[in-house]
Design a protein around this motif. Structure first.
Motif, PDB file in Angstrom:
ATOM      1  N   ALA A 274       0.858  -1.177   0.000  1.00  0.00           N
ATOM      2  CA  ALA A 274       0.000   0.000   0.000  1.00  0.00           C
ATOM      3  C   ALA A 274       0.894   1.228   0.000  1.00  0.00           C
ATOM      4  O   ALA A 274       1.955   1.216   0.618  1.00  0.00           O
ATOM      5  CB  ALA A 274      -0.909   0.007   1.224  1.00  0.00           C
ATOM      6  N   VAL A 275       0.486   2.283  -0.709  1.00  0.00           N
ATOM      7  CA  VAL A 275       1.359   3.439  -0.859  1.00  0.00           C
ATOM      8  C   VAL A 275       0.685   4.718  -0.378  1.00  0.00           C
ATOM      9  O   VAL A 275      -0.510   4.897  -0.566  1.00  0.00           O
ATOM     10  CB  VAL A 275       1.785   3.623  -2.332  1.00  0.00           C
ATOM     11  CG1 VAL A 275       2.715   2.521  -2.761  1.00  0.00           C
ATOM     12  CG2 VAL A 275       0.598   3.699  -3.255  1.00  0.00           C
TER      13      VAL A 275
ATOM     14  N   MET B   1      -0.366   8.484  -0.698  1.00  0.00           N
ATOM     15  CA  MET B   1      -0.597   9.445  -1.774  1.00  0.00           C
ATOM     16  C   MET B   1      -1.317  10.660  -1.188  1.00  0.00           C
ATOM     17  O   MET B   1      -1.797  10.616  -0.057  1.00  0.00           O
ATOM     18  CB  MET B   1      -1.438   8.820  -2.900  1.00  0.00           C
ATOM     19  CG  MET B   1      -0.784   7.634  -3.583  1.00  0.00           C
ATOM     20  SD  MET B   1      -1.754   6.936  -4.968  1.00  0.00           S
ATOM     21  CE  MET B   1      -1.227   7.951  -6.338  1.00  0.00           C
TER      22      MET B   1
ATOM     23  N   GLU C 257      -2.259  11.645  -5.770  1.00  0.00           N
ATOM     24  CA  GLU C 257      -0.947  11.871  -6.385  1.00  0.00           C
ATOM     25  C   GLU C 257       0.170  11.466  -5.437  1.00  0.00           C
ATOM     26  O   GLU C 257       0.076  11.647  -4.228  1.00  0.00           O
ATOM     27  CB  GLU C 257      -0.825  13.350  -6.738  1.00  0.00           C
ATOM     28  CG  GLU C 257       0.393  13.736  -7.525  1.00  0.00           C
ATOM     29  CD  GLU C 257       1.541  14.273  -6.673  1.00  0.00           C
ATOM     30  OE1 GLU C 257       2.621  14.443  -7.229  1.00  0.00           O
ATOM     31  OE2 GLU C 257       1.376  14.486  -5.448  1.00  0.00           O
ATOM     32  N   ALA C 258       1.218  10.869  -5.996  1.00  0.00           N
ATOM     33  CA  ALA C 258       2.447  10.621  -5.232  1.00  0.00           C
ATOM     34  C   ALA C 258       3.601  10.656  -6.211  1.00  0.00           C
ATOM     35  O   ALA C 258       3.507  10.077  -7.299  1.00  0.00           O
ATOM     36  CB  ALA C 258       2.403   9.262  -4.538  1.00  0.00           C
ATOM     37  N   TYR C 259       4.668  11.347  -5.870  1.00  0.00           N
ATOM     38  CA  TYR C 259       5.847  11.433  -6.738  1.00  0.00           C
ATOM     39  C   TYR C 259       5.489  11.906  -8.144  1.00  0.00           C
ATOM     40  O   TYR C 259       6.100  11.474  -9.118  1.00  0.00           O
ATOM     41  CB  TYR C 259       6.539  10.079  -6.877  1.00  0.00           C
ATOM     42  CG  TYR C 259       7.065   9.483  -5.598  1.00  0.00           C
ATOM     43  CD1 TYR C 259       8.248   9.940  -5.027  1.00  0.00           C
ATOM     44  CD2 TYR C 259       6.389   8.431  -4.989  1.00  0.00           C
ATOM     45  CE1 TYR C 259       8.744   9.368  -3.871  1.00  0.00           C
ATOM     46  CE2 TYR C 259       6.876   7.854  -3.827  1.00  0.00           C
ATOM     47  CZ  TYR C 259       8.058   8.326  -3.281  1.00  0.00           C
ATOM     48  OH  TYR C 259       8.547   7.754  -2.152  1.00  0.00           O
ATOM     49  N   GLY C 260       4.454  12.738  -8.284  1.00  0.00           N
ATOM     50  CA  GLY C 260       4.071  13.186  -9.620  1.00  0.00           C
ATOM     51  C   GLY C 260       3.253  12.175 -10.401  1.00  0.00           C
ATOM     52  O   GLY C 260       2.911  12.396 -11.552  1.00  0.00           O
ATOM     53  N   VAL C 261       2.920  11.040  -9.775  1.00  0.00           N
ATOM     54  CA  VAL C 261       2.095  10.022 -10.424  1.00  0.00           C
ATOM     55  C   VAL C 261       0.663  10.188  -9.924  1.00  0.00           C
ATOM     56  O   VAL C 261       0.443  10.332  -8.722  1.00  0.00           O
ATOM     57  CB  VAL C 261       2.585   8.599 -10.102  1.00  0.00           C
ATOM     58  CG1 VAL C 261       1.781   7.564 -10.863  1.00  0.00           C
ATOM     59  CG2 VAL C 261       4.057   8.471 -10.410  1.00  0.00           C
ATOM     60  N   GLU C 262      -0.288  10.180 -10.849  1.00  0.00           N
ATOM     61  CA  GLU C 262      -1.679  10.370 -10.458  1.00  0.00           C
ATOM     62  C   GLU C 262      -2.528   9.164 -10.836  1.00  0.00           C
ATOM     63  O   GLU C 262      -2.282   8.512 -11.843  1.00  0.00           O
ATOM     64  CB  GLU C 262      -2.252  11.617 -11.155  1.00  0.00           C
ATOM     65  CG  GLU C 262      -1.541  12.887 -10.737  1.00  0.00           C
ATOM     66  CD  GLU C 262      -2.067  14.111 -11.462  1.00  0.00           C
ATOM     67  OE1 GLU C 262      -2.657  13.947 -12.547  1.00  0.00           O
ATOM     68  OE2 GLU C 262      -1.863  15.224 -10.941  1.00  0.00           O
ATOM     69  N   ARG C 263      -3.531   8.906  -9.993  1.00  0.00           N
ATOM     70  CA  ARG C 263      -4.480   7.849 -10.320  1.00  0.00           C
ATOM     71  C   ARG C 263      -5.797   8.167  -9.637  1.00  0.00           C
ATOM     72  O   ARG C 263      -5.805   8.713  -8.534  1.00  0.00           O
ATOM     73  CB  ARG C 263      -3.979   6.495  -9.815  1.00  0.00           C
ATOM     74  CG  ARG C 263      -4.797   5.337 -10.386  1.00  0.00           C
ATOM     75  CD  ARG C 263      -4.459   4.013  -9.733  1.00  0.00           C
ATOM     76  NE  ARG C 263      -4.818   2.876 -10.592  1.00  0.00           N
ATOM     77  CZ  ARG C 263      -6.043   2.366 -10.683  1.00  0.00           C
ATOM     78  NH1 ARG C 263      -7.027   2.860  -9.968  1.00  0.00           N
ATOM     79  NH2 ARG C 263      -6.292   1.334 -11.486  1.00  0.00           N
TER      80      ARG C 263
ATOM     81  N   ILE D  89      -3.454   6.279   2.432  1.00  0.00           N
ATOM     82  CA  ILE D  89      -2.773   5.100   1.871  1.00  0.00           C
ATOM     83  C   ILE D  89      -3.720   4.374   0.929  1.00  0.00           C
ATOM     84  O   ILE D  89      -4.905   4.200   1.209  1.00  0.00           O
ATOM     85  CB  ILE D  89      -2.233   4.078   2.901  1.00  0.00           C
ATOM     86  CG1 ILE D  89      -2.864   4.260   4.260  1.00  0.00           C
ATOM     87  CG2 ILE D  89      -0.748   4.085   2.971  1.00  0.00           C
ATOM     88  CD1 ILE D  89      -2.353   3.253   5.241  1.00  0.00           C
ATOM     89  N   ILE D  90      -3.133   3.948  -0.201  1.00  0.00           N
ATOM     90  CA  ILE D  90      -3.888   3.327  -1.279  1.00  0.00           C
ATOM     91  C   ILE D  90      -3.499   1.863  -1.373  1.00  0.00           C
ATOM     92  O   ILE D  90      -2.317   1.524  -1.404  1.00  0.00           O
ATOM     93  CB  ILE D  90      -3.534   3.986  -2.640  1.00  0.00           C
ATOM     94  CG1 ILE D  90      -3.636   5.500  -2.575  1.00  0.00           C
ATOM     95  CG2 ILE D  90      -4.394   3.398  -3.753  1.00  0.00           C
ATOM     96  CD1 ILE D  90      -5.012   6.016  -2.336  1.00  0.00           C
TER      97      ILE D  90
ATOM     98  N   ARG E 115      -6.586   7.238   6.143  1.00  0.00           N
ATOM     99  CA  ARG E 115      -5.994   8.560   6.045  1.00  0.00           C
ATOM    100  C   ARG E 115      -4.781   8.594   6.964  1.00  0.00           C
ATOM    101  O   ARG E 115      -4.855   8.109   8.090  1.00  0.00           O
ATOM    102  CB  ARG E 115      -7.037   9.591   6.484  1.00  0.00           C
ATOM    103  CG  ARG E 115      -6.693  10.996   6.111  1.00  0.00           C
ATOM    104  CD  ARG E 115      -7.909  11.865   6.098  1.00  0.00           C
ATOM    105  NE  ARG E 115      -8.681  11.743   7.343  1.00  0.00           N
ATOM    106  CZ  ARG E 115      -9.652  12.576   7.675  1.00  0.00           C
ATOM    107  NH1 ARG E 115      -9.982  13.553   6.853  1.00  0.00           N
ATOM    108  NH2 ARG E 115     -10.320  12.421   8.788  1.00  0.00           N
ATOM    109  N   LEU E 116      -3.676   9.149   6.483  1.00  0.00           N
ATOM    110  CA  LEU E 116      -2.488   9.225   7.336  1.00  0.00           C
ATOM    111  C   LEU E 116      -2.667  10.374   8.308  1.00  0.00           C
ATOM    112  O   LEU E 116      -3.058  11.473   7.926  1.00  0.00           O
ATOM    113  CB  LEU E 116      -1.226   9.430   6.490  1.00  0.00           C
ATOM    114  CG  LEU E 116      -0.765   8.196   5.714  1.00  0.00           C
ATOM    115  CD1 LEU E 116       0.321   8.581   4.719  1.00  0.00           C
ATOM    116  CD2 LEU E 116      -0.264   7.109   6.642  1.00  0.00           C
TER     117      LEU E 116
END
Lengths: 84, 355, 333
Positions: A4-5, A7, A20-26, A43-44, A52-53
């Protein structure tokens, strides 16, 4: 099975949000955390916001280590192993 | 935390002196891998052993689940959609990857919702999603079933193989086979379940437990915290991953999960049948149950001769104790699932344990 | 023979090596398959490099290139890393019935642009059309010929040699993975698809005899190339995790999909192993060109861990960079 990451929420549209994370969007689904709002760190997992963090706890590692060293009787200001 | 900070914590872990042999278990496959990948495992003080528990959903999925998935895939028009993790896992006689070469329609997806979209886009096909995973993943699959029901997508179904982790840990402790001094608990499973389902391990079995995150600093903190609790004899569940895990978990995620699923007994590789450790679709959602929609009879399941994944998943042996390890069983030609899953203990030892 | 071809047989990993050694080389003969990117042949007094490659990719058009520019640059780079000056390419098109002419036009235009940029001529070709369903829209094969330059001959590696790359790792493979999994980019991530011949010629001319080994880390990525080098060798190769040029976007895709950028394809990168003493000067020389602007020394040849490629992690640990086993799939564990 828990990759899990973290974002950041950029936009909320109904039951989904652009994250978004590191400029990556989804687009991610937010049914498990519908109260997210723009700017929240989440976290996704598998395309879903699972939590939610908590910004209050974001420095927990530092805090926990400080506590750890205090408990061992280290000097709280100069006793860090790297001399910080 | 910056690299220097972590290096300093690494030093703290490395310099610990243990008075006796200690065995701690992690119950999350991602932990298994990350302990190696970050190099934290190499920092362990002497006398500390990390035992890999039944924390990889791919590894604990018994052969008959994949046998059934493959049998269903033979039904005309069926597309099997799955997380990439399952593709290379050996079934009794084959694997999804091998069957794809023989004509099986396989789609690898990142999210169960992608499988639902596939069904919406291909009304002439039947999309069967392989619903595996622990408490972290099950709510995403439940939400997908709810979406399918709401959108009236009839050509979508799931093959339930989900598992719940606390009952497996309890079964492990009840077996009394393995001496364990404490547990590193799975961070993202706990983000859903909260701490309560784990308290039995501390309170009834006297095992200190720490919920840990996945970065190098999280892992070190988790281990150091657990060692201190063991030292102090503090039988409690401590949360060392508070930024992501609330003590009561994600209540809404659990509500979604249990609206669609109910607990049932489940068969775990190595651990056998454990009551209340699986998830089955509730009656209202039977129409999305691939097992009911496609009443196939898979060939009798068989285990691979010499494979010791079962003992490994019970924490009885290390991967290197298995006679097949690195010889007959390698990641590219795996006999057992612990070698093929990206978070399987054998795979982690094989790929990362050689230095 | 029993068995069938699996997807993993084409992933540039161990299964593929088994296919080549166990079947292709065995039947066609040892000369049929070069471990390197090209065959080196003598014709008259000239020594030439000769190579061929077939391209298939989904999607056909992607940010930073198309299957056409990929087919030109891939073959140009296979020649260039052998120390050859690429001159001529062939172009064979296998088209699936139903492919839009407009798409074909765009692919051909990008081939033309790539060839002009690399300074090579497309001089012969072939076109076949197959029934719908018998191919995936378009496959392209390019073969290429180049003349070997002096000063770029291979040399034995030894501990102390430096591992150099001309820029960011994993851009191509990770941008394609992102596209296939509905990931997008706020600031953009594009394939690094580009010809390497100018950069390689500049370095080998300026540092004759210093560069001991070159390879374009395409399918299988940087880690797979290193594993080929260290296989059975009396030395190891260590990479420094903190020195790897990896874009934030690539790191993000990597974390989300569980895919390691060190195994992701690059289409505009050359991995060089050169004398340690020249490494910084080579990096400086690369940086004077746009295709080398983010060049870096990323590792070294070591006495430690012979036969292994490994990573020195940020926190001071070491881990093996294993041989890639099969294609990387997005995973959630």
């Amino acid at each position: 099975m828990c990759l899990a990451v973290p974002m950041t929420i950029k936009r909320v549209e109904g039951n989904r949000a652009l994250a978004e994370a590191y400029g990556v969007e989804r687009f991610v689904n937010i049914v498990m955390m519908p109260e997210v709002s723009v700017g929240d760190r989440v976290i996704i997992h598998a395309g879903f916001v699972i939590e939610r963090l908590d910004p209050e706890s974001a420095r927990e590692m530092e805090a926990a280590w400080d506590e750890y060293h205090r408990a061992l009787g280290d000097d709280g200001t100069t006793g860090r192993p790297d001399g910080e | 935390m910056d690299d220097d900070g972590i290096k300093s914590q690494a030093g703290a872990l490395r310099s610990l002196r243990l008075e006796r042999e200690l065995r701690i278990m992690e119950v999350c496959g991602t932990h298994t891998t990350e302990f190696f990948r970050t190099g934290v495992r190499g920092l362990f003080p002497e006398k500390l052993s990390l035992i890999d528990g039944p924390g990889c959903p791919v590894c604990v999925t018994p052969n008959d689940y994949l046998d059934r998935a493959i049998e269903i895939s033979h039904v005309h028009g069926v597309i099997v959609a799955t997380f990439g993790d399952m593709v290379k896992v050996p079934s009794s006689y084959s694997s999804l990857g091998r069957e794809r070469a023989g004509g099986l329609s396989l789609e690898v997806v990142y999210s169960p919702l992608d499988a639902l979209e596939l069904a919406a886009a291909r009304p002439e096909n039947q999309v069967v999603f392989l619903s595996v995973g622990f408490e972290t993943t099950a709510p995403t699959e439940a939400a997908t079933v709810l979406a399918a029901a709401e959108r009236g997508i009839k050509n979508f179904s799931i093959l339930c193989g989900n598992k719940l982790t606390p009952p497996a840990v309890k079964a492990l402790l009840d077996s009394g086979e393995t001496a364990i001094d404490g547990f590193i608990l799975p961070g993202h499973v706990s983000a859903i379940t909260g701490l309560d389902p784990w308290r039995f391990a501390a309170e009834d079995y006297g095992k200190p437990c720490v919920v840990a995150g996945f970065e190098a600093g999280d892992l070190i903190l988790g281990v150091v915290t657990l060692l201190r609790m063991i030292d102090e004899g503090r039988n409690a569940v401590k949360n060392a991953y508070r930024r992501a895990v609330r003590d009561d978990g994600n209540v809404r995620a659990r509500e979604i999960m249990y609206r669609v699923f109910e607990a049932c007994e489940a068969n775990w590789r190595g651990l056998g049948i454990i009551p209340g450790s699986g998830l089955a679709l509730r009656e209202e959602y039977f129409e999305f149950d691939a097992e009911k929609r496609f009443p196939v009879t898979p060939p009798p399941a068989r285990e691979h001769a010499g494979c010791r994944c079962g003992e490994l998943l019970r924490g009885l042996i290390a991967p290197t104790d298995c006679g097949l390890f690195g010889k007959a069983c390698t990641p590219e030609n795996a006999v057992g699932p612990c070698m093929v899953s990206s978070e399987g203990p054998c795979s982690a030892y094989y790929l990362y344990g050689g230095l | 023979m029993e068995g069938r071809i699996l997807a993993g047989h084409g992933s540039g990993g161990k299964l593929m090596n088994e296919l080549i050694a166990g079947h292709i080389r065995r039947v066609l003969g040892p000369e049929s398959v070069q471990l390197d990117d090209s065959a080196i042949l003598a014709i008259g007094l000239e020594r030439i490099a000769f190579t061929t490659d077939t391209f298939t990719i989904t999607p056909l058009e992607f940010p930073g290139g198309t299957i056409g520019s990929l087919a030109v640059n891939g073959t140009v780079n296979d020649l260039a890393v052998m120390g050859a000056r690429p001159l001529y390419l062939s172009c064979a098109l296998l088209l699936e019935e139903g492919l839009e002419i407009a798409v074909l036009e765009r692919i051909l235009s990008s081939m033309r642009e790539a060839a002009d940029r690399a300074g090579v001529a497309i001089v012969t070709g072939d076109t076949k059309v197959v029934e719908r369903g018998k191919a995936d829209k378009i496959f392209i094969n390019t073969a290429g010929i180049g003349i070997l330059e002096r000063g770029a001959e291979r040399r034995e590696l030894e501990p102390g040699d430096a591992v150099i790359i001309n820029g960011f790792i994993g851009d191509h493979g990770m941008s394609i993975m992102a596209l296939r999994n509905d990931l997008s980019f706020s600031r953009g991530l594009v394939s690094d698809c580009a010809p390497m011949n100018r950069l390689i010629a500049r370095v080998t001319a300026a540092f004759p005899g210093s560069v001991k080994f070159m390879r374009d880390p395409t399918r299988g990525g940087v880690a797979s190339v290193l594993n080929e080098i260290v296989k059975g060798a009396p030395f190891g190769i260590g990479l420094y995790e903190s020195e790897l040029p990896i874009r934030d976007e690539v790191r993000g895709v990597s974390e989300m999909l569980g895919i390691d950028p060190l195994y992701a394809a690059n289409e505009g990168k050359v991995l060089m192993i050169a004398r340690g003493g020249d490494a910084e000067a080579i990096v400086e020389s690369m940086r004077s060109l746009p295709e080398g602007s983010s060049a870096a020394v990323i590792g070294r040849v070591t006495e430690a861990h012979p036969g292994r490629a490994y990573l020195e992690t940020r926190i001071g640990g070491r881990r093996i960079l294993p041989v890639l086993l099969e294609e990387q799939l997005p995973r959630i564990c």
